[in-house]
Design a protein around this motif. Sequence first.
Motif, PDB file in Angstrom:
ATOM      1  N   ILE A 186       0.862  -1.184   0.000  1.00  0.00           N
ATOM      2  CA  ILE A 186       0.000   0.000   0.000  1.00  0.00           C
ATOM      3  C   ILE A 186       0.897   1.232   0.000  1.00  0.00           C
ATOM      4  CG2 ILE A 186      -1.924  -1.136   1.184  1.00  0.00           C
ATOM      5  CD1 ILE A 186      -1.007   0.234   3.754  1.00  0.00           C
ATOM      6  N   PRO A 187       0.430   2.365  -0.524  1.00  0.00           N
ATOM      7  CA  PRO A 187       1.301   3.539  -0.647  1.00  0.00           C
ATOM      8  C   PRO A 187       1.882   4.026   0.671  1.00  0.00           C
ATOM      9  CG  PRO A 187      -0.670   3.802  -1.992  1.00  0.00           C
ATOM     10  CD  PRO A 187      -0.879   2.576  -1.172  1.00  0.00           C
ATOM     11  N   THR A 188       1.200   3.772   1.791  1.00  0.00           N
ATOM     12  CA  THR A 188       1.644   4.317   3.076  1.00  0.00           C
ATOM     13  C   THR A 188       2.534   3.367   3.862  1.00  0.00           C
ATOM     14  OG1 THR A 188      -0.428   3.534   4.066  1.00  0.00           O
ATOM     15  CG2 THR A 188      -0.352   5.820   3.292  1.00  0.00           C
ATOM     16  N   ALA A 189       2.823   2.181   3.333  1.00  0.00           N
ATOM     17  CA  ALA A 189       3.662   1.209   4.039  1.00  0.00           C
ATOM     18  C   ALA A 189       4.682   0.632   3.075  1.00  0.00           C
ATOM     19  CB  ALA A 189       2.806   0.096   4.640  1.00  0.00           C
ATOM     20  N   SER A 190       5.964   0.776   3.403  1.00  0.00           N
ATOM     21  CA  SER A 190       7.012   0.249   2.532  1.00  0.00           C
ATOM     22  C   SER A 190       8.233  -0.118   3.354  1.00  0.00           C
ATOM     23  CB  SER A 190       7.387   1.283   1.472  1.00  0.00           C
ATOM     24  OG  SER A 190       7.867   2.469   2.081  1.00  0.00           O
ATOM     25  N   ILE A 191       8.964  -1.107   2.870  1.00  0.00           N
ATOM     26  CA  ILE A 191      10.237  -1.499   3.463  1.00  0.00           C
ATOM     27  C   ILE A 191      11.224  -1.825   2.341  1.00  0.00           C
ATOM     28  CG2 ILE A 191       9.347  -2.378   5.653  1.00  0.00           C
ATOM     29  CD1 ILE A 191       9.399  -5.176   4.463  1.00  0.00           C
ATOM     30  N   GLY A 192      12.501  -1.739   2.650  1.00  0.00           N
ATOM     31  CA  GLY A 192      13.515  -2.059   1.651  1.00  0.00           C
ATOM     32  C   GLY A 192      14.175  -0.821   1.071  1.00  0.00           C
ATOM     33  N   ILE A 193      14.704  -0.955  -0.125  1.00  0.00           N
ATOM     34  CA  ILE A 193      15.465   0.103  -0.796  1.00  0.00           C
ATOM     35  C   ILE A 193      14.555   0.884  -1.735  1.00  0.00           C
ATOM     36  CG2 ILE A 193      17.430   0.616  -2.269  1.00  0.00           C
ATOM     37  CD1 ILE A 193      18.204  -0.577   0.437  1.00  0.00           C
ATOM     38  N   ASN A 194      14.449   2.181  -1.511  1.00  0.00           N
ATOM     39  CA  ASN A 194      13.634   3.037  -2.378  1.00  0.00           C
ATOM     40  C   ASN A 194      14.433   3.367  -3.638  1.00  0.00           C
ATOM     41  OD1 ASN A 194      12.131   5.104  -3.605  1.00  0.00           O
ATOM     42  ND2 ASN A 194      11.379   5.857  -1.645  1.00  0.00           N
ATOM     43  N   PHE A 195      13.904   2.958  -4.782  1.00  0.00           N
ATOM     44  CA  PHE A 195      14.618   3.159  -6.052  1.00  0.00           C
ATOM     45  C   PHE A 195      14.930   4.616  -6.313  1.00  0.00           C
ATOM     46  CE2 PHE A 195      10.345   4.174  -7.360  1.00  0.00           C
ATOM     47  CZ  PHE A 195      10.516   5.132  -8.336  1.00  0.00           C
ATOM     48  N   LEU A 202      -3.845  -8.429  -1.759  1.00  0.00           N
ATOM     49  CA  LEU A 202      -3.254  -7.185  -2.245  1.00  0.00           C
ATOM     50  C   LEU A 202      -4.319  -6.223  -2.761  1.00  0.00           C
ATOM     51  CD1 LEU A 202      -0.096  -8.535  -4.155  1.00  0.00           C
ATOM     52  CD2 LEU A 202      -0.109  -7.152  -2.075  1.00  0.00           C
ATOM     53  N   ALA A 203      -5.301  -6.777  -3.474  1.00  0.00           N
ATOM     54  CA  ALA A 203      -6.378  -5.944  -4.005  1.00  0.00           C
ATOM     55  C   ALA A 203      -7.214  -5.351  -2.879  1.00  0.00           C
ATOM     56  CB  ALA A 203      -7.251  -6.771  -4.941  1.00  0.00           C
ATOM     57  N   ALA A 204      -7.442  -6.155  -1.845  1.00  0.00           N
ATOM     58  CA  ALA A 204      -8.236  -5.674  -0.710  1.00  0.00           C
ATOM     59  C   ALA A 204      -7.494  -4.577   0.052  1.00  0.00           C
ATOM     60  CB  ALA A 204      -8.564  -6.836   0.222  1.00  0.00           C
ATOM     61  N   TRP A 205      -6.188  -4.766   0.247  1.00  0.00           N
ATOM     62  CA  TRP A 205      -5.407  -3.741   0.949  1.00  0.00           C
ATOM     63  C   TRP A 205      -5.339  -2.445   0.148  1.00  0.00           C
ATOM     64  CZ3 TRP A 205      -0.831  -7.625   1.841  1.00  0.00           C
ATOM     65  CH2 TRP A 205      -1.206  -8.564   2.808  1.00  0.00           C
ATOM     66  N   THR A 221       5.217 -13.688  -1.358  1.00  0.00           N
ATOM     67  CA  THR A 221       4.268 -12.804  -2.030  1.00  0.00           C
ATOM     68  C   THR A 221       2.855 -13.061  -1.529  1.00  0.00           C
ATOM     69  OG1 THR A 221       5.635 -12.830  -4.027  1.00  0.00           O
ATOM     70  CG2 THR A 221       3.369 -12.062  -4.267  1.00  0.00           C
ATOM     71  N   PRO A 222       2.146 -12.015  -1.068  1.00  0.00           N
ATOM     72  CA  PRO A 222       0.768 -12.204  -0.592  1.00  0.00           C
ATOM     73  C   PRO A 222      -0.159 -12.636  -1.720  1.00  0.00           C
ATOM     74  CG  PRO A 222       1.681 -10.096   0.129  1.00  0.00           C
ATOM     75  CD  PRO A 222       2.612 -10.639  -0.902  1.00  0.00           C
ATOM     76  N   ASP A 223      -1.266 -13.200  -1.352  1.00  0.00           N
ATOM     77  CA  ASP A 223      -2.276 -13.580  -2.319  1.00  0.00           C
ATOM     78  C   ASP A 223      -2.785 -12.337  -3.054  1.00  0.00           C
ATOM     79  OD1 ASP A 223      -5.476 -13.976  -2.779  1.00  0.00           O
ATOM     80  OD2 ASP A 223      -4.352 -15.831  -3.129  1.00  0.00           O
ATOM     81  N   PRO A 224      -2.965 -12.408  -4.386  1.00  0.00           N
ATOM     82  CA  PRO A 224      -3.430 -11.236  -5.146  1.00  0.00           C
ATOM     83  C   PRO A 224      -4.735 -10.662  -4.616  1.00  0.00           C
ATOM     84  CG  PRO A 224      -2.626 -12.924  -6.639  1.00  0.00           C
ATOM     85  CD  PRO A 224      -2.630 -13.532  -5.273  1.00  0.00           C
ATOM     86  N   SER A 267      -6.423   0.682   5.388  1.00  0.00           N
ATOM     87  CA  SER A 267      -6.511   0.461   6.832  1.00  0.00           C
ATOM     88  C   SER A 267      -6.612  -1.015   7.193  1.00  0.00           C
ATOM     89  CB  SER A 267      -7.722   1.206   7.406  1.00  0.00           C
ATOM     90  OG  SER A 267      -8.936   0.682   6.878  1.00  0.00           O
ATOM     91  N   SER A 268      -6.937  -1.861   6.207  1.00  0.00           N
ATOM     92  CA  SER A 268      -7.053  -3.294   6.469  1.00  0.00           C
ATOM     93  C   SER A 268      -5.700  -4.010   6.403  1.00  0.00           C
ATOM     94  CB  SER A 268      -8.015  -3.943   5.467  1.00  0.00           C
ATOM     95  OG  SER A 268      -7.484  -3.861   4.146  1.00  0.00           O
ATOM     96  N   PHE A 269      -4.656  -3.300   6.017  1.00  0.00           N
ATOM     97  CA  PHE A 269      -3.335  -3.930   5.912  1.00  0.00           C
ATOM     98  C   PHE A 269      -2.829  -4.292   7.305  1.00  0.00           C
ATOM     99  CE2 PHE A 269       1.397  -3.305   5.642  1.00  0.00           C
ATOM    100  CZ  PHE A 269       1.655  -4.484   4.945  1.00  0.00           C
ATOM    101  N   PRO A 270      -2.528  -5.567   7.570  1.00  0.00           N
ATOM    102  CA  PRO A 270      -2.147  -5.995   8.930  1.00  0.00           C
ATOM    103  C   PRO A 270      -0.689  -5.744   9.265  1.00  0.00           C
ATOM    104  CG  PRO A 270      -2.193  -7.880   7.462  1.00  0.00           C
ATOM    105  CD  PRO A 270      -2.625  -6.702   6.636  1.00  0.00           C
ATOM    106  N   GLY A 271       0.072  -5.273   8.335  1.00  0.00           N
ATOM    107  CA  GLY A 271       1.503  -5.104   8.548  1.00  0.00           C
ATOM    108  C   GLY A 271       2.286  -6.201   7.851  1.00  0.00           C
ATOM    109  N   PHE A 272       3.594  -6.042   7.773  1.00  0.00           N
ATOM    110  CA  PHE A 272       4.435  -7.004   7.067  1.00  0.00           C
ATOM    111  C   PHE A 272       4.666  -8.243   7.934  1.00  0.00           C
ATOM    112  CE2 PHE A 272       5.583  -2.932   5.132  1.00  0.00           C
ATOM    113  CZ  PHE A 272       5.487  -3.254   3.771  1.00  0.00           C
ATOM    114  N   ALA A 273       4.549  -9.401   7.294  1.00  0.00           N
ATOM    115  CA  ALA A 273       4.815 -10.662   7.988  1.00  0.00           C
ATOM    116  C   ALA A 273       6.297 -10.758   8.323  1.00  0.00           C
ATOM    117  CB  ALA A 273       4.397 -11.830   7.099  1.00  0.00           C
TER     118      ALA A 273
END
Length: 519
Positions: free
Chosen positions: A296-305, A368-371, A362-365, A376-382
């Motif tokens: 989701i646009p408001t949650a990211s981890i890793g290297i920003n291109f 991803l569509a629901a998030w 990779t999460p189930d498509p 707000s339904s995104f539970p956070g990164f596993a």
Amino acid sequence: MSATETPTAAVAAAAPIAPAPRSGWIDHWEPEDPAFWEATGRTTARRNLIFSILAEHLGFSVWLLWSVSAALLAKAGFGFTPQQLFWLVAVPNLVGSLLRLPYTFAVPKFGGRNWTVVSALLLLIPTGLFSYFVQRPDTPYWVFVVIAATAGVGGGNFASSMASINFFFPADKKGAALGLNAAGGNAGVAVIQFFLPIIVGGAGAFGLVKASESGLVLQRAGYLYAALAVLAAVCAFAFMNNLRAAYSRPREQLAVVRYQHTWIMAFLYIGTFGSFIGFSAAMPLLIKINFFRSPIPTASIGINFAYYAFLGALVGSVARPFGGWLADKYGGARVTFGAFAAMILGTLGVLFSLTRLDTVPTPDPAKLAAWAKDPSSFPGFAPAVVHAVNHNSDIFPWFLACFLFVFAATGIGNGSAYRMIPAIWKSYAASAGPVGSTQRQDAEAKATKEASAVLGIVGAVGALGGFLIPITFSSPWVSDPVAATHSAFIIFTAFYLVCLVVTWAVYLRKGAPMAKAGV
């Protein structure tokens, strides 16, 4: 006065060399004449080089506009797949490579200054369409493919710019001049990749600039480059020149397709410039796919291109004039051979770093569509995702270092390969007669015109690499873009090995005609 000297000849010899006009047509141009070059040629050539670089720089920026904006489309509300995004990146390169031929032929037909004005104004088409449609997430994908294709006009600018500048400088200064001209254009890739995320409200500058809370405004980039294109056209009209000496008919230019070295150099240029532009276009998406996760646009981890994607193009651009300088000093073939050897080593390093990456779950498509629909339904990164991404982030510095080494080698190879072309055609002219003879002078004038045509053809064929590389990373039959990068770099390494062998066999092998000519 000697018995053999006539009054007319004495007056002619003493006559001052008229200064070249500040813009418009120049009827008399002899850069190989030291007196002419010092009196008026150097200043005029440098002025044309400066404004040629400006126009070409903007052309490259518009050409690679989609290389970075494609990676931002998801945050702007577009739901394109990785395969679709790679095609948006690749299509401008295909169109740009095809346009380089007519752009090359336009310079002798219409004049370098005149065509620079036209080519700069043509940039208003892709920038205007970009600005309008990035504001409309419901636009069909095929429309974006067409819009991206129009950015190819920026790729054509390189060919016309190089063909024009080639006429302004004497043979012993062409390497440095063409290298600077090309480097200034190539730098447009780094500039657009560095500044576009910042201009549109995204994060950038290694994290020093934070993303705007109001969201992305992609159209700003289009508006800015449209204005800059108008500025470049005005400057070209006011400060550049057309050369009568450069005039020739397209049929005369097309005659260079009969030379085998036209096609050998085109093949080698796929390896140098094709790699530069292809890797530049693909690098933002490569970093995002392999080292970054943002469901989701408001949650990211890793290297920003956005922090690092511009570095490759920057290194390659800076290295290009160095390659031209090395070629002037040591010979273009030797430097090109060394560049291919370095590209092989660097590509193997990139491949090795990619093999050390962990597979990110990779999460189930459907999830991803629901998030995406309800962030707000995104539970956070596993935990497994966090662990894999953190591990891959530790590998990223090695990946980046090896990739930048490849970019530096492509830049040096670009400069040296382009320097080889005037040297090859100069060797043709050397066999026409003794120095100073009419036959030799006519052959040298013809060689300069033919070399400019070859520069365009070689540039056009070489730019195809900019299309082939992104497609290799994500062809229609590729189901896993991450795994596809491994096989892609194996293919690239094998191709560079072939280029290395061809360079040695044709231009360096003892007994080869071009080796004797010192190409």
